[in-house]
Design an enzyme around this catalytic site. Structure first.
Site, PDB file in Angstrom:
ATOM      1  N   HIS A  43     -52.793  96.296 106.670  1.00  0.00           N
ATOM      2  CA  HIS A  43     -51.860  95.199 107.135  1.00  0.00           C
ATOM      3  C   HIS A  43     -50.450  95.626 106.523  1.00  0.00           C
ATOM      4  CE1 HIS A  43     -50.330  91.130 106.955  1.00  0.00           C
ATOM      5  NE2 HIS A  43     -51.100  90.712 107.881  1.00  0.00           N
ATOM      6  N   ASP A  51     -57.138  94.924  98.880  1.00  0.00           N
ATOM      7  CA  ASP A  51     -56.523  93.816  99.682  1.00  0.00           C
ATOM      8  C   ASP A  51     -57.773  93.228 100.249  1.00  0.00           C
ATOM      9  OD1 ASP A  51     -55.759  92.139 101.824  1.00  0.00           O
ATOM     10  OD2 ASP A  51     -54.430  93.444 102.703  1.00  0.00           O
ATOM     11  N   GLN A  76     -59.138  89.663 103.939  1.00  0.00           N
ATOM     12  CA  GLN A  76     -60.251  89.544 105.216  1.00  0.00           C
ATOM     13  C   GLN A  76     -61.569  89.503 104.516  1.00  0.00           C
ATOM     14  OE1 GLN A  76     -59.642  88.450 108.214  1.00  0.00           O
ATOM     15  NE2 GLN A  76     -57.411  88.700 108.192  1.00  0.00           N
ATOM     16  N   LYS A  96     -57.354  81.721 104.670  1.00  0.00           N
ATOM     17  CA  LYS A  96     -57.937  82.276 105.293  1.00  0.00           C
ATOM     18  C   LYS A  96     -59.429  82.076 104.897  1.00  0.00           C
ATOM     19  CE  LYS A  96     -55.155  86.429 106.168  1.00  0.00           C
ATOM     20  NZ  LYS A  96     -54.840  86.179 107.592  1.00  0.00           N
ATOM     21  N   CYS A 121     -49.813  92.711 112.566  1.00  0.00           N
ATOM     22  CA  CYS A 121     -49.100  93.450 111.508  1.00  0.00           C
ATOM     23  C   CYS A 121     -49.672  94.423 111.085  1.00  0.00           C
ATOM     24  CB  CYS A 121     -49.288  91.855 110.453  1.00  0.00           C
ATOM     25  SG  CYS A 121     -48.491  90.580 110.612  1.00  0.00           S
TER      26      CYS A 121
HETATM   27  C1  LIG Z   1     -55.765  92.544 105.731  1.00  0.00           C
HETATM   28  C2  LIG Z   1     -54.576  91.589 105.294  1.00  0.00           C
HETATM   29  N1  LIG Z   1     -54.134  91.715 104.456  1.00  0.00           N
HETATM   30  C3  LIG Z   1     -53.181  91.044 104.050  1.00  0.00           C
HETATM   31  C4  LIG Z   1     -52.857  89.570 104.883  1.00  0.00           C
HETATM   32  C5  LIG Z   1     -51.607  88.837 104.244  1.00  0.00           C
HETATM   33  O1  LIG Z   1     -51.916  87.535 103.910  1.00  0.00           O
HETATM   34  P1  LIG Z   1     -50.922  86.540 103.917  1.00  0.00           P
HETATM   35  O2  LIG Z   1     -50.160  86.558 105.073  1.00  0.00           O
HETATM   36  O3  LIG Z   1     -51.765  85.229 103.581  1.00  0.00           O
HETATM   37  O4  LIG Z   1     -50.364  86.690 102.378  1.00  0.00           O
HETATM   38  C6  LIG Z   1     -53.643  89.376 105.867  1.00  0.00           C
HETATM   39  C7  LIG Z   1     -53.416  88.150 106.799  1.00  0.00           C
HETATM   40  O5  LIG Z   1     -53.140  88.366 107.934  1.00  0.00           O
HETATM   41  C8  LIG Z   1     -54.659  90.209 106.155  1.00  0.00           C
HETATM   42  O6  LIG Z   1     -55.415  90.117 107.409  1.00  0.00           O
END
Ligand SMILES: Cc1ncc(COP(=O)(O)O)c(C=O)c1O
Lengths: 401, 134
Positions: A120, A197, A200, A223, A359
């Protein structure tokens, strides 16, 4: 076979969605919140808000205690050694940026940071920019066709110059669990840090970051059925000591003077300014609620939904699933149909799914796809949601072909 | 409000009789085939801010503005077609006064302009106004 969700009634949003004719299948973007979370937010404000760690008055003590209790709940949820390993952030994105700045001093030009091809933007851009600032090399691990990091190639690319591996636990596009045990072993053999990370991954089952081989683990409350603006950075105690403060201001400072200051150790030293108190309390409430559910039933429900989702997709001609998803999340493309057209037709029918590159622009370039339509389910999802989705998909495809 | 061009009147007649999302979507797919497409897809004509790529070019025909637009998405082409049906042939002043939201509202398509729709129609409208102002 119908698959009702015994948890759905706990989520007031679904009554509203029902009235509006909305089928919510975008849980990987953000999850709905159970009543228990709404109640916790309401109770906190109704009893009188106060700033934490600062005031000597009673509401201040109460807020501080609730806030610190939330930290302990997160520690318990993650199987952490102590609440001191839990840093509150605004989300995964902020946690990863904290790391990229907080660890910066340890990098020398020519050092390597390793990421995977499916990251991401939140777990790509902080490292890319760190690499640009410091003259580091960003090494990208390619994927197998199933959507997992290719371990044979990883073994070649993780080497003596590797200082840090940053990797998703679970792909937000492909729904694939990454081989963290093997990868973290490779990284640790080279003395590198492992950043996971968990945005998910944390939503599907309970994981101890320590058991995954992580030195740092980041996730977002929103999430995980909790409010926005709260996220977590867990760090191994020794790893946390490697961090330098990155944001400066109130609360994180132990002693301040005009020309120099001393800062708190983690977690406090990394929580500058007034934190999102209510959101943290909401996260604590979400974890309480989740802990009270039977884990095996949650897992079983999700598996049953997965099977139904996969079967429905497989039964439709021209529908291609990207990678081989392992949870109730699938990215699809339809041969000869533009994803924007599909998304339009589904949107018109009240189906809330996400279309685009999710993203992860570089991943889509790699896959040679313009984008995908992502369907993602939560514990409140049921077979009716899937039936509505498939009916809408059939209507859309009929119009478009 | 300026008088509608023939093409705009045709769009209005068609869309106001369409009932429901299915009929509207079918119409958009039909109108997609009427879009005056760009001659070549040049990077400098790409409109940023769209999840799907959109190209827009501009020409003057006397004091009248003429736009062309391209996209791989058929629905987006349909939306661009009804947009250009209204905008093409207008003078600079008429174009500056054109309320795109009202136009799409008349067609029952106003939701397509909302900020959260990834189709980037808003960015297209901004580009068109910028091009005519040069
Ligand atoms: C794998 C992953 N990493 C990071 C993020 C970023 O999360 P946040 O926007 O809550 O900081 C997301 C959210 O879309 C994600 O799916």
């Amino acid at each position: 076979m119908t698959l009702p969700s015994p948890w759905r009634a706990d989520f007031p949003a679904f009554a509203a969605f029902e009235n509006d004719g909305i089928t919510y299948l975008d849980t990987a973007a953000t999850a709905q919140k159970p009543q228990a979370v709404l109640d916790a937010l309401q109770a906190y404000y109704a009893q009188g808000a106060a700033n934490v760690h600062r005031a000597q008055h009673r509401p201040g003590e109460r807020a501080t205690q609730a806030f610190e209790t939330a930290r302990s709940k997160v520690a318990t949820w993650l199987g952490a050694g102590s609440a001191q390993e839990i840093v509150f952030t605004r989300g995964t994105t902020e946690a990863l940026n904290l790391l990229a700045y907080g660890l910066e001093a340890h990098f020398k030009p020519g050092d390597e940071i390793v990421i995977s091809a499916l990251e991401h933007h939140a777990n790509l851009l902080p490292w890319q920019q760190l690499a640009l600032r410091r003259g580091l090399k960003l090494v990208v691990l390619p994927l197998t066709p199933s959507g997992h990091v290719d371990l044979a190639i990883a073994a070649e690319r993780i080497g003596p110059r590797t200082r840090l591996l940053a990797i998703s636990q679970l792909s937000n596009v492909l729904g694939t669990w990454q081989p963290l045990a093997e990868l973290s072993q490779m990284a640790h053999d080279q003395g590198a840090w492992v950043v996971v990370d968990g945005a998910q991954g944390v939503v599907h089952g309970r994981h101890r970051p320590q058991d995954l081989g992580a030195d740092f683990y980041a996730f977002s409350g929103h999430k995980l059925y909790a409010p926005e603006a709260i996220g977590i950075l867990w760090g191994r105690p020794e790893a946390l000591t490697a961090l330098s403060p990155w944001q400066f201001g109130g609360e994180m400072v132990k002693a301040a003077d005009y020309h120099q200051s001393e800062f708190h150790a983690p977690p406090m030293g990394f929580e500058a300014g007034t934190p999102p108190v209510a959101a943290a309390i909401g996260l604590g409430a979400a974890l309480d609620w989740l802990s009270a559910q039977d884990e095996a039933s949650l897992f079983g429900h999700e598996q049953a939904l997965c099977i139904k989702l996969w079967a429905g997709l497989a039964a439709r001609e021209g529908v291609r699933v990207l990678g081989e998803p392992q949870i109730a999340l699938a990215s699809i493309v339809v041969n000869g149909v533009h994803v924007a057209d599909l998304s339009h037709m589904l949107g018109e029918q009240g189906i809330a799914v996400r279309a685009g590159n999710h993203c992860a622009m570089p991943l889509f370039k790699q896959l040679g796809e313009a984008g995908s339509l992502r369907i993602s389910l939560g514990i409140y999802s049921d077979s009716t949601d899937l039936e509505r989705f498939f009916m809408a998909l059939d209507n859309a495809l009929e119009l478009l072909r | 409000m300026t008088a509608l061009t023939e093409e705009a009147q045709a769009a209005l007649d068609a869309f106001t009789t369409a009932n429901g999302w299915e009929a509207r979507s079918r119409l958009l797919l039909q109108w997609a085939t009427r879009l005056p497409d760009v001659e070549t897809r040049r990077d400098e004509d790409l409109v940023h801010g769209c999840e799907s790529q959109v190209w827009v070019t501009h020409q003057r025909d006397g004091n009248r503005n003429q736009f062309r637009a391209g996209s791989d998405s058929r629905i987006l082409r349909g939306l661009l077609a009804v947009l250009l049906a209204r905008a093409n042939g207008l003078t600079d002043e008429e174009l500056a006064d054109l309320n795109v939201h009202d136009w799409l509202h008349q067609l029952g398509l106003e939701r397509q302009l909302s900020a959260s729709r990834g189709n980037g129609l808003r960015a297209v409208v901004e580009r068109m106004k910028a091009l005519s102002a040069i």
